[in-house]
Design a protein around this motif. Structure first.
Motif, PDB file in Angstrom:
ATOM      1  N   ILE A   1       0.823  -1.206   0.000  1.00  0.00           N
ATOM      2  CA  ILE A   1       0.000   0.000   0.000  1.00  0.00           C
ATOM      3  C   ILE A   1       0.860   1.261   0.000  1.00  0.00           C
ATOM      4  N   GLY A   2       0.275   2.341  -0.481  1.00  0.00           N
ATOM      5  CA  GLY A   2       0.920   3.639  -0.447  1.00  0.00           C
ATOM      6  C   GLY A   2       1.980   3.823  -1.516  1.00  0.00           C
ATOM      7  N   GLN A   3       2.524   5.033  -1.551  1.00  0.00           N
ATOM      8  CA  GLN A   3       3.569   5.354  -2.519  1.00  0.00           C
ATOM      9  C   GLN A   3       4.810   4.505  -2.312  1.00  0.00           C
ATOM     10  N   GLU A   4       5.099   4.187  -1.076  1.00  0.00           N
ATOM     11  CA  GLU A   4       6.314   3.417  -0.790  1.00  0.00           C
ATOM     12  C   GLU A   4       6.088   1.916  -0.810  1.00  0.00           C
ATOM     13  N   GLN A   5       4.863   1.518  -1.176  1.00  0.00           N
ATOM     14  CA  GLN A   5       4.533   0.100  -1.308  1.00  0.00           C
ATOM     15  C   GLN A   5       4.885  -0.697  -0.038  1.00  0.00           C
ATOM     16  N   THR A   6       4.378  -0.206   1.082  1.00  0.00           N
ATOM     17  CA  THR A   6       4.584  -0.866   2.369  1.00  0.00           C
ATOM     18  C   THR A   6       3.837  -2.191   2.368  1.00  0.00           C
ATOM     19  N   PRO A   7       4.531  -3.297   2.699  1.00  0.00           N
ATOM     20  CA  PRO A   7       3.853  -4.596   2.711  1.00  0.00           C
ATOM     21  C   PRO A   7       2.954  -4.729   3.942  1.00  0.00           C
ATOM     22  N   ILE A   8       1.737  -5.237   3.721  1.00  0.00           N
ATOM     23  CA  ILE A   8       0.827  -5.525   4.828  1.00  0.00           C
ATOM     24  C   ILE A   8       0.266  -6.929   4.641  1.00  0.00           C
ATOM     25  N   ILE A   9      -0.205  -7.500   5.729  1.00  0.00           N
ATOM     26  CA  ILE A   9      -0.855  -8.812   5.697  1.00  0.00           C
ATOM     27  C   ILE A   9      -2.277  -8.625   6.189  1.00  0.00           C
ATOM     28  N   ILE A  10      -3.240  -9.078   5.419  1.00  0.00           N
ATOM     29  CA  ILE A  10      -4.652  -9.061   5.802  1.00  0.00           C
ATOM     30  C   ILE A  10      -5.023 -10.496   6.149  1.00  0.00           C
ATOM     31  N   ILE A  11      -5.566 -10.672   7.355  1.00  0.00           N
ATOM     32  CA  ILE A  11      -5.849 -12.028   7.819  1.00  0.00           C
ATOM     33  C   ILE A  11      -7.319 -12.139   8.218  1.00  0.00           C
ATOM     34  N   ASP A  12      -8.105 -12.801   7.402  1.00  0.00           N
ATOM     35  CA  ASP A  12      -9.481 -13.108   7.763  1.00  0.00           C
ATOM     36  C   ASP A  12      -9.488 -14.482   8.416  1.00  0.00           C
ATOM     37  N   ASP A  13     -10.388 -14.668   9.363  1.00  0.00           N
ATOM     38  CA  ASP A  13     -10.552 -15.966  10.048  1.00  0.00           C
ATOM     39  C   ASP A  13      -9.267 -16.418  10.735  1.00  0.00           C
ATOM     40  N   TYR A  14      -8.514 -15.471  11.339  1.00  0.00           N
ATOM     41  CA  TYR A  14      -7.262 -15.836  12.005  1.00  0.00           C
ATOM     42  C   TYR A  14      -7.511 -16.737  13.208  1.00  0.00           C
ATOM     43  N   LEU A  15      -8.527 -16.429  13.996  1.00  0.00           N
ATOM     44  CA  LEU A  15      -8.856 -17.259  15.159  1.00  0.00           C
ATOM     45  C   LEU A  15     -10.114 -18.053  14.892  1.00  0.00           C
ATOM     46  N   SER A  16     -10.147 -19.281  15.402  1.00  0.00           N
ATOM     47  CA  SER A  16     -11.340 -20.104  15.195  1.00  0.00           C
ATOM     48  C   SER A  16     -12.518 -19.570  16.009  1.00  0.00           C
ATOM     49  N   VAL A  17     -12.249 -19.032  17.194  1.00  0.00           N
ATOM     50  CA  VAL A  17     -13.308 -18.469  18.047  1.00  0.00           C
ATOM     51  C   VAL A  17     -12.827 -17.095  18.551  1.00  0.00           C
ATOM     52  N   PRO A  18     -13.065 -16.022  17.791  1.00  0.00           N
ATOM     53  CA  PRO A  18     -12.579 -14.697  18.178  1.00  0.00           C
ATOM     54  C   PRO A  18     -13.097 -14.233  19.541  1.00  0.00           C
ATOM     55  N   GLN A  19     -14.264 -14.687  19.936  1.00  0.00           N
ATOM     56  CA  GLN A  19     -14.836 -14.269  21.225  1.00  0.00           C
ATOM     57  C   GLN A  19     -13.919 -14.640  22.390  1.00  0.00           C
ATOM     58  N   LYS A  20     -13.129 -15.712  22.250  1.00  0.00           N
ATOM     59  CA  LYS A  20     -12.201 -16.089  23.315  1.00  0.00           C
ATOM     60  C   LYS A  20     -11.155 -14.996  23.540  1.00  0.00           C
ATOM     61  N   LEU A  21     -10.686 -14.367  22.471  1.00  0.00           N
ATOM     62  CA  LEU A  21      -9.717 -13.283  22.600  1.00  0.00           C
ATOM     63  C   LEU A  21     -10.360 -12.063  23.252  1.00  0.00           C
ATOM     64  N   ILE A  22     -11.595 -11.784  22.886  1.00  0.00           N
ATOM     65  CA  ILE A  22     -12.324 -10.671  23.495  1.00  0.00           C
ATOM     66  C   ILE A  22     -12.490 -10.915  24.989  1.00  0.00           C
ATOM     67  N   ASN A  23     -12.895 -12.139  25.351  1.00  0.00           N
ATOM     68  CA  ASN A  23     -13.061 -12.478  26.768  1.00  0.00           C
ATOM     69  C   ASN A  23     -11.739 -12.379  27.524  1.00  0.00           C
ATOM     70  N   LEU A  24     -10.656 -12.824  26.903  1.00  0.00           N
ATOM     71  CA  LEU A  24      -9.334 -12.756  27.518  1.00  0.00           C
ATOM     72  C   LEU A  24      -8.925 -11.305  27.784  1.00  0.00           C
ATOM     73  N   ALA A  25      -9.159 -10.442  26.824  1.00  0.00           N
ATOM     74  CA  ALA A  25      -8.816  -9.020  26.984  1.00  0.00           C
ATOM     75  C   ALA A  25      -9.660  -8.377  28.079  1.00  0.00           C
ATOM     76  N   GLN A  26     -10.943  -8.700  28.118  1.00  0.00           N
ATOM     77  CA  GLN A  26     -11.816  -8.144  29.149  1.00  0.00           C
ATOM     78  C   GLN A  26     -11.386  -8.607  30.534  1.00  0.00           C
ATOM     79  N   SER A  27     -11.045  -9.868  30.649  1.00  0.00           N
ATOM     80  CA  SER A  27     -10.610 -10.431  31.927  1.00  0.00           C
ATOM     81  C   SER A  27      -9.300  -9.787  32.387  1.00  0.00           C
ATOM     82  N   ALA A  28      -8.351  -9.640  31.478  1.00  0.00           N
ATOM     83  CA  ALA A  28      -7.063  -9.040  31.822  1.00  0.00           C
ATOM     84  C   ALA A  28      -7.234  -7.581  32.249  1.00  0.00           C
ATOM     85  N   ALA A  29      -8.103  -6.870  31.578  1.00  0.00           N
ATOM     86  CA  ALA A  29      -8.332  -5.461  31.905  1.00  0.00           C
ATOM     87  C   ALA A  29      -8.962  -5.328  33.287  1.00  0.00           C
ATOM     88  N   GLN A  30      -9.837  -6.250  33.635  1.00  0.00           N
ATOM     89  CA  GLN A  30     -10.498  -6.183  34.936  1.00  0.00           C
ATOM     90  C   GLN A  30      -9.570  -6.583  36.070  1.00  0.00           C
TER      91      GLN A  30
END
Length: 83
Positions: free
Chosen positions: A15-44
């Motif tokens: 992307i961009g003028q300098e052609q910066t490489p990026i990685i787009i990852i769909d479906d990276y986690l099988s159950v994304p809600q587990k990561l959300i729960n983990l973040a909420q728990s850690a924050a609390q």
């Protein structure tokens, strides 16, 4: 434990003028809600989401343990065409 998705197919783009490489990852986690729960728990319990002072990221962040980041990015590092 978080598990990677079965349909994980990274897309690599430049992307961009300098052609910066990026990685787009769909479906990276099988159950994304587990990561959300983990973040909420850690924050609390002991974490704090706050603005990132090193970048211009517009949202709030909380640091992850280094080993957690390594474990979940290692599969991508092994298949990336940028290396």
């Amino acid at each position: 434990m978080l598990t990677l998705g079965n349909n994980l197919q990274p897309q690599y783009e430049f992307i961009g003028q300098e052609q910066t490489p990026i990685i787009i990852i769909d479906d990276y986690l099988s159950v994304p809600q587990k990561l959300i729960n983990l973040a909420q728990s850690a924050a609390q319990s002991n974490g704090e989401f706050k603005p990132d002072e090193l970048t211009q990221y517009p949202g709030l962040r909380m640091p992850l343990p280094k080993q957690c980041v390594v474990d979940y990015l290692k599969p991508l590092i092994q298949v990336t065409p940028f290396s």
